[in-house]
Each structure stands twice: as structure tokens, then as C-alpha cells.
Enzyme design. Structure first.
Site, short mmCIF file in Angstrom:
data_model
loop_
_atom_site.label_atom_id
_atom_site.label_comp_id
_atom_site.label_asym_id
_atom_site.label_seq_id
_atom_site.Cartn_x
_atom_site.Cartn_y
_atom_site.Cartn_z
N LYS A 112 127.22 17.80 13.53
CA LYS A 112 126.51 18.09 14.77
C LYS A 112 125.08 17.68 14.18
O LYS A 112 124.66 17.30 13.37
CB LYS A 112 125.69 19.61 15.06
CG LYS A 112 124.78 19.79 15.92
CD LYS A 112 124.81 20.63 16.47
CE LYS A 112 123.15 21.27 17.20
NZ LYS A 112 123.07 22.63 17.68
N ASP A 114 126.85 27.61 15.67
CA ASP A 114 126.00 25.88 15.79
C ASP A 114 124.93 26.14 13.41
O ASP A 114 124.44 26.73 14.25
CB ASP A 114 125.22 25.46 15.86
CG ASP A 114 126.28 24.96 17.60
OD1 ASP A 114 127.14 25.95 17.48
OD2 ASP A 114 125.53 24.13 18.06
N LYS A 158 128.42 16.44 17.96
CA LYS A 158 127.68 16.99 18.64
C LYS A 158 126.06 16.08 18.40
O LYS A 158 125.57 16.18 17.88
CB LYS A 158 127.13 18.13 19.05
CG LYS A 158 126.19 19.09 19.67
CD LYS A 158 125.97 20.58 19.85
CE LYS A 158 125.50 20.69 20.42
NZ LYS A 158 125.37 22.86 20.29
#
Length: 339
Positions: free
Chosen positions: A239, A171, A275
Site C-alpha cells: 500500500k 494495514d 492499494k
């Protein structure tokens, strides 16, 4: 389009296949120069802020009950990236979180496992060892998370260390300063190089989730531009947030990102996951987001392969609500562990 088969995320053919690469290459002229990329991103349709917020609010009123609610709760559990990202993290705390992710409710073995455990790079090896044989992914934040204020070689070294330690997913955070200054090609190149750093010696690669920190992007138009920029650069997931700022995931922003991945697949044939992270704490919240997914992107995204919740406390509420549906009563907060 990436192929998926029933089961855990490891059964997914990653978005970075030859076919996906060929389709992205068809848009190479868009990213050839900073001016071309700027024209493309600023040529995207403007966001109707009022309409977006009204749509998100309307979908948030959908009622999901009984059997459908039970299904939604289990689906939400299976989509969680169970997270600990604190300076006080210890190997013991990470191992305990891994045990909880693998067996969320020791009194009920029918509860699904979570999708991933998300930790800092120095805790990846600990998590990998604790999760051996479970099928649960190890995700690692990187690129000088959460601020992203570091030189590119430092960020790439951060990613390489996480992947070498066994991270299945990375991430990364974008350089919001560069993005807000309009230096889109610099952001694109950083994502592209981070993607390259996700490669393993065996020819596979860790999946790349690109974090926008939408609470700092100022406008919905910027969220749409960031979504397309990241997808063009090769993101496997986009995300919302780090969970470390005042404004994290919101339904309107997530709805906008779901529209972006839907439209990107329609344009390129490449499917990208979404996400939302930060501030999603209750079963009601989670179900609201699942409705957004189903009504916006469609059922293809209603799997852990393509939708995740970044959360540290959501799992506890899902377990308590699940137990209420099963037994007709609440056991109270002592029914679950406090992480």
C-alpha cells in the site's frame, strides 16, 4: 498461485497458503542476513524515473467512455476501502459509514458494495457488528498508525487487539526511519512478526497490507526495494500511503508497485495485491489507476481481491458520475452524503 473464484474477496484463497509459503521459502537465503538482504535489494534494477513518469502520464490519457466507463465505475466502487481515520470518530459515524458502504446509493440498489470499511482498532467491533451479513470486510490500521513510532511489542499488541476484535484485514505501517537508515532486516522482521500476529485461533489469518508511506521514501528505487522487502516478508497487499502526509498515492509510484507485484509473481508464483491510498478523489482519478492496473499487472489484478482504493471521498464522485451516465444529468453534491 493463490486461487480465486468469482465473487467477493472472502472467496479468495489467501496468499499465505502452504504453496505460497514454500515458494517464499525458496528465497530464504535472500533474507538470511542483513548483508544478503541488502545485496538483493540493491541488486534490483534501478528505476528510470523519466521513463516511469512518462509511462504513467501516457496511460493517464487513455479515454474510457460509455459502456466501458460504466463498468469501470462499478469496478472502482467495489474496490474501495471506505475509510474514516480521525480522532473524532464515534461509533455512530462508523455505523453510518458501514451503512453507506453496504448500500452506497439508496435510490439504486444495483450499485455494488464497497470492498471494506477501514477504521482504527477500537472501532473494529462496531464495524464488524454493523457489517454482519454484508460480506464487506473490516480493515483496521495498526502498528501505531500513521507514524509507526512505537516499540515492537506495542505494535504487535495493536495488531492482536484488532484481530481479536474481528478485523479481516490489517494495514500496518513500516518503520520508515529504519528503512531509510538501511536496516532492511529489522524492517523485514517487523513485517514478519506482524504477519504472525495476524493469526487467529482457528488457524486462519487476517490479510496483511503493508504501508510504505511512499511520500517519505525519497526515491523510486526505495519504493521498488520496499515493495520487494514487504513481499518477501509475507505481505498480502502493498500500500502506498497512510493519507496523513503531504504526498500520498501518485500514478508513477503505483505503476512502479504494480510492476513489482507482477515481477514478484513471475519469480515466485505468489500474487500480491496493491492499494493506492490518499488523494484519490475523482472518477477520472480512479479510472486512470484502473488503466495502470490493466496495462501493467494485467487483468488478474482487476478485482477487489487484488486491487483496492484507500479513500474517504472517492465514492461520492463515483456515485454522481454513475448517476450522470444513467440519467443524463447531475443531481449535484446533495445527491450523496457528506461523511
Amino acid at each position: 498461485m493463490p486461487t480465486t473464484v468469482p465473487g467477493h474477496p472472502e472467496d479468495t484463497v489467501p496468499a499465505h497458503t502452504e504453496d505460497a509459503a514454500d515458494r517464499r521459502a525458496a528465497l530464504a537465503d535472500v533474507t538470511a542476513t542483513d548483508a544478503a538482504l541488502r545485496r538483493f535489494l540493491h541488486g534490483l534494477p534501478g528505476v528510470d524515473a523519466v521513463g516511469l513518469q512518462e509511462r504513467a502520464a501516457a496511460l493517464g490519457t487513455r479515454s474510457v467512455k460509455t459502456t466501458a466507463k460504466a463498468y469501470a465505475i462499478d469496478l472502482a466502487v467495489s474496490m474501495i476501502d471506505l475509510t474514516t481515520l480521525e480522532g473524532a470518530d464515534t461509533p455512530g459515524k462508523v455505523r453510518a459509514l458501514c451503512a453507506k458502504g453496504a448500500n452506497p446509493d439508496p435510490t439504486d440498489r444495483s450499485v455494488p458494495r464497497v470492498a471494506a470499511i477501514c477504521v482504527y482498532p477500537d472501532m473494529v467491533a462496531t464495524a464488524k457488528d454493523a457489517l454482519a451479513g454484508t460480506g464487506i470486510k473490516v480493515a483496521s490500521v495498526a502498528t501505531a498508525f500513521p507514524a509507526g513510532r512505537a516499540a515492537l511489542p506495542v505494535k504487535l499488541a495493536d495488531v492482536a487487539a484488532a484481530v481479536a476484535a474481528g478485523a479481516d484485514e490489517v494495514d500496518m505501517v513500516i518503520d520508515r526511519g529504519a528503512f531509510l537508515a538501511g536496516r532492511y532486516l529489522a524492517v523485514f522482521e517487523e513485517i514478519r512478526q506482524v504477519r504472525e500476529a495476524c493469526a487467529r485461533a482457528d488457524g486462519t489469518a487476517a490479510h496483511l497490507k503493508v504501508i510504505f508511506e511512499t511520500g517519505e521514501l525519497e526515491t523510486y528505487d526505495n519504493v521498488r526495494r520496499a515493495s520487494w522487502l514487504a513481499m518477501l516478508a509475507g505481505a498480502d497487499f502493498i500500500k502506498t500511503s497512510t493519507g496523513k502526509v503531504a504526498v500520498n498515492a501518485t500514478p508513477p509510484v503505483t505503476l512502479l508497485m504494480l510492476q513489482a507485484v507482477r515481477d514478484f509473481r513471475a519469480t515466485t508464483g505468489v500474487q500480491v495485491g496493491v492499494k493506492p491510498a490518499g488523494g484519490i478523489r475523482t472518477t477520472k482519478d480512479a479510472i486512470r489507476y484502473l488503466v495502470l492496473v490493466g496495462e501493467t499487472a494485467g487483468e488478474d489484478w482487476l478485482t477487489p481481491e487484488w486491487f483496492r482504493f484507500g479513500a474517504s471521498s472517492l465514492l461520492n464522485d463515483l456515485l454522481m458520475q454513475r448517476q450522470k451516465l444513467r440519467t443524463g444529468r447531475y443531481s449535484g453534491p446533495d445527491y450523496v452524503t457528506v461523511d
